[in-house]
Design an enzyme around this catalytic site. Sequence first.
Site, short mmCIF file in Angstrom:
data_model
loop_
_atom_site.label_atom_id
_atom_site.label_comp_id
_atom_site.label_asym_id
_atom_site.label_seq_id
_atom_site.Cartn_x
_atom_site.Cartn_y
_atom_site.Cartn_z
CG HIS A 248 -14.53 0.01 -7.47
ND1 HIS A 248 -15.68 -0.13 -6.74
CD2 HIS A 248 -13.56 0.33 -6.57
CE1 HIS A 248 -15.44 0.10 -5.46
NE2 HIS A 248 -14.16 0.37 -5.34
CG ASP B 263 -2.14 0.91 1.00
OD1 ASP B 263 -3.17 0.41 0.51
OD2 ASP B 263 -2.05 2.11 1.29
#
Length: 420
Positions: free
Chosen positions: A325, A285
């Site tokens: 998305h 991350d």
Amino acid sequence: MGSIDDSFSLPAPSDEHGFEALGTQLVEAMSTYAKCLKAENLPPPSLYPMFSASTSVACPEGIEAKRKIVELSQLICAATMDPELNLLISSLQFHFCSSLKVAIDLRIYEYIPVDGTVSLSQLAELAGRIMRVLTNKHVFMQIQPGHYAHTRMSSLLLKTKAKDLLSHRLDDVFRSASREADALAQAGYREPDRRAAKGFNLAFNTDKNFWEYIATDDPKRGARFARAMHAVNINSLDVIPRLYPFDSLATDGSLIVDVGGGQGQVAKRILEYYPNSGLRCIVQDGYVTNGSTAGPAAVEMHRHDFFEAQPIKGAAAYFFRHIFHDWPDNACVTILKQTARAMDKHRSRILICDQVLDDNSPAEASLLYDIDMMSLFGGKERSLAEWKSLIYSAGENLEIVNVLRSPESEAAILDVRLKL
């Protein structure tokens, strides 16, 4: 924008879609759903909070019947209402959103006992006007004039996670959506790309994307967003380990790289679900510190920007949950290319955990999530055809070999491999 094909005409109404036929189908769906609820010892649907907040049947017939009830009810309402009035009410729905935000900001739900009522005199005069809007939408109920009680919906506000999710939507997304039309006009009504201004940029007067903004300019907003994401039901943590046989990755080296995996909550859940599989998880991350977590489901934490070259080569799986998305197609192509170049063509796969919209009858929530993504990030929810097009446009010899769908929602895992 494309031209209209003059040869196209609407199909003639059929008996199947006639007004009375819709009512018959609705009654049949309600009967099927009621039988499934009874068979699973679940209570019938009700607004009252003493019933379960979520009435979810397990059998496929019940799931389909529930979907039909909602769809048919909306269709009957749309067909019955005066069209001018329907459009007018639809165009005013933002007032419901603002009223709900006021109720959350004032914490009105805390003043109403779960098993009792509160009188209007005990609430501010302003709150009374807000409550009229919310009772009309069955968020609260009015037992008698001026006396309000909880429904199953409002009782959810007593749970912190639901409140955080709604606060995020009614603030960050609501403000962004209010400027999305301006952003699209500014971009010439083209599909958003990574560099184009989004509704978010115009609403918050920033050149930074949402992720950069909440990390540097407004960490308090970022903390609320992180809490809100724990309340999202689509692709919930409990569903993910059951959607894909992660233990089968042991034969391909056992290593899962959870790309954009936050604090490792998904990776830990997978390891907990398959405790003796020999799986290892590395969580990447952009906002974590390199190191390892403690406990039996320990994972390694690596700082990494997924738009840069993937440093871990030949992993069994590169797992992306709710990543694609959030981004427009051109950004997703970059992520796919960087990942594909790290893959081993015999044992690696990309696992994309996201929604796959139904081509014929997508869920209303999914359609609204799509606009949600566009307003905040320039992202989108995709149908299977759109996923295939995205994977193909990335090149790198990638192909979708399997799509594993949840029977309860439009959540899915796409298994993407290198062609041999």
